[in-house]
Design a protein around this motif. Structure first.
Motif, PDB file in Angstrom:
ATOM      1  N   ALA A 135       0.836  -1.206   0.000  1.00 57.99           N
ATOM      2  CA  ALA A 135       0.000   0.000   0.000  1.00 57.99           C
ATOM      3  C   ALA A 135       0.868   1.253   0.000  1.00 57.99           C
ATOM      4  O   ALA A 135       0.562   2.219  -0.690  1.00 57.99           O
ATOM      5  CB  ALA A 135      -0.943  -0.004   1.199  1.00 57.99           C
ATOM      6  N   ALA A 136       1.960   1.248   0.766  1.00 56.16           N
ATOM      7  CA  ALA A 136       2.844   2.414   0.819  1.00 56.16           C
ATOM      8  C   ALA A 136       3.491   2.654  -0.536  1.00 56.16           C
ATOM      9  O   ALA A 136       3.588   3.795  -0.985  1.00 56.16           O
ATOM     10  CB  ALA A 136       3.905   2.225   1.904  1.00 56.16           C
ATOM     11  N   ARG A 145       2.276   1.801  -3.430  1.00 55.60           N
ATOM     12  CA  ARG A 145       1.211   2.271  -4.322  1.00 55.60           C
ATOM     13  C   ARG A 145       0.918   3.749  -4.075  1.00 55.60           C
ATOM     14  O   ARG A 145       0.770   4.533  -5.008  1.00 55.60           O
ATOM     15  CB  ARG A 145      -0.042   1.419  -4.078  1.00 55.60           C
ATOM     16  CG  ARG A 145      -1.153   1.657  -5.048  1.00 55.60           C
ATOM     17  CD  ARG A 145      -2.281   0.640  -4.878  1.00 55.60           C
ATOM     18  NE  ARG A 145      -1.809  -0.703  -5.199  1.00 55.60           N
ATOM     19  CZ  ARG A 145      -1.852  -1.740  -4.353  1.00 55.60           C
ATOM     20  NH1 ARG A 145      -2.379  -1.616  -3.156  1.00 55.60           N
ATOM     21  NH2 ARG A 145      -1.397  -2.911  -4.731  1.00 55.60           N
ATOM     22  N   MET A 146       0.850   4.131  -2.802  1.00 58.01           N
ATOM     23  CA  MET A 146       0.576   5.531  -2.446  1.00 58.01           C
ATOM     24  C   MET A 146       1.739   6.429  -2.892  1.00 58.01           C
ATOM     25  O   MET A 146       1.519   7.536  -3.375  1.00 58.01           O
ATOM     26  CB  MET A 146       0.344   5.665  -0.939  1.00 58.01           C
ATOM     27  CG  MET A 146      -0.884   4.923  -0.443  1.00 58.01           C
ATOM     28  SD  MET A 146      -2.427   5.597  -1.039  1.00 58.01           S
ATOM     29  CE  MET A 146      -2.632   6.934   0.124  1.00 58.01           C
ATOM     30  N   ALA A 174       1.483   6.935  -6.586  1.00 57.68           N
ATOM     31  CA  ALA A 174       0.379   7.854  -6.865  1.00 57.68           C
ATOM     32  C   ALA A 174       0.796   9.297  -6.584  1.00 57.68           C
ATOM     33  O   ALA A 174       0.459  10.207  -7.353  1.00 57.68           O
ATOM     34  CB  ALA A 174      -0.846   7.479  -6.032  1.00 57.68           C
ATOM     35  N   ALA A 175       1.554   9.512  -5.509  1.00 56.31           N
ATOM     36  CA  ALA A 175       2.033  10.858  -5.186  1.00 56.31           C
ATOM     37  C   ALA A 175       2.962  11.378  -6.278  1.00 56.31           C
ATOM     38  O   ALA A 175       2.896  12.556  -6.645  1.00 56.31           O
ATOM     39  CB  ALA A 175       2.741  10.864  -3.830  1.00 56.31           C
ATOM     40  N   MET A 201       1.875  10.793   3.687  1.00 55.65           N
ATOM     41  CA  MET A 201       0.440  11.032   3.574  1.00 55.65           C
ATOM     42  C   MET A 201      -0.116  11.720   4.819  1.00 55.65           C
ATOM     43  O   MET A 201       0.396  11.554   5.921  1.00 55.65           O
ATOM     44  CB  MET A 201      -0.296   9.706   3.345  1.00 55.65           C
ATOM     45  CG  MET A 201       0.212   8.911   2.152  1.00 55.65           C
ATOM     46  SD  MET A 201       0.144   9.844   0.619  1.00 55.65           S
ATOM     47  CE  MET A 201       1.611   9.255  -0.217  1.00 55.65           C
ATOM     48  N   VAL A 257      -4.576  13.064   1.497  1.00 55.85           N
ATOM     49  CA  VAL A 257      -5.175  11.931   0.789  1.00 55.85           C
ATOM     50  C   VAL A 257      -6.668  12.131   0.522  1.00 55.85           C
ATOM     51  O   VAL A 257      -7.183  11.606  -0.460  1.00 55.85           O
ATOM     52  CB  VAL A 257      -4.923  10.594   1.519  1.00 55.85           C
ATOM     53  CG1 VAL A 257      -3.447  10.270   1.542  1.00 55.85           C
ATOM     54  CG2 VAL A 257      -5.488  10.579   2.914  1.00 55.85           C
ATOM     55  N   GLY A 267      -6.575  14.573  -2.396  1.00 52.41           N
ATOM     56  CA  GLY A 267      -5.740  14.157  -3.521  1.00 52.41           C
ATOM     57  C   GLY A 267      -4.875  15.299  -4.005  1.00 52.41           C
ATOM     58  O   GLY A 267      -4.788  15.556  -5.204  1.00 52.41           O
TER      59      GLY A 267
END
Length: 176
Positions: free
Chosen positions: A14-15, A17-18, A21-22, A71, A106, A109
């Motif tokens: 998840a980290a 992926r985040m 995304a960032a 995040m 988050v 966004g």
């Protein structure tokens, strides 16, 4: 949250992926905010610490950027601080490489706060590596903070303009 917990989360799917995304959030915002004047490339493999490469339309100068994001759901960001580690083993300061540290909201966004630090300046200002060989970036997000990273702190709106300014600096001929 303990250091061990932070290291575990840094490596979780998840980290990752985040974080990716960032990176895309920063890239898209930079392109949009400059009306397409900036273009951004991403690396297929991140083994040299470069996540994004910015260039201005009509110019050959490029700015490689390593992105470290945190995040708004994280304890440190909620307390008004962004902390990130940079591996000293792969960190190679050079004029065309900047370190970009971003706090991301988050829910919205959106970038909350950013620090764009030329890698030679980062090398000058950061403390020596810890026992794990990591360089620790720790900056206050508080508006009145005057820590060593304050000169590099930017709002989301200021970040694309600062990237353009860094590219203009890199377009200048090297002094003889």
């Amino acid at each position: 949250m303990s250091t061990a917990d932070e290291e575990y989360l840094d490596k979780s799917p998840a980290a990752a992926r985040m974080g990716k995304a960032a990176e895309h959030l920063v890239a898209a915002a930079a392109i949009l905010a400059t009306g397409g004047e900036l273009n951004v490339s991403t690396s297929l493999v991140d083994d040299e610490g470069v996540d994004l490469v910015f260039h201005r339309r009509g110019s050959s100068a490029t700015l490689a950027v390593q992105v470290k994001s945190r995040m708004s759901t994280g304890t440190q960001v909620q307390q008004g601080r962004l902390m990130a580690n940079v591996r000293s083993q792969t960190f190679q300061p050079r004029p065309g490489l900047d370190m970009l540290f971003v706090a991301v909201d988050v829910e919205q966004g959106a970038v909350m706060t950013a620090w764009l630090v030329p890698s030679p300046r980062f090398a000058d200002l950061v403390s020596p590596p810890n026992q794990l060989g990591r360089l620790r970036f720790s900056a206050s997000m508080k508006p009145d903070a005057q820590d060593r990273w304050r000169p590099f702190r930017l709002t989301a709106a200021e970040l694309p303009r600062r990237i353009l300014a860094r590219l203009a600096e890199l377009e200048q001929p090297e002094p003889a």
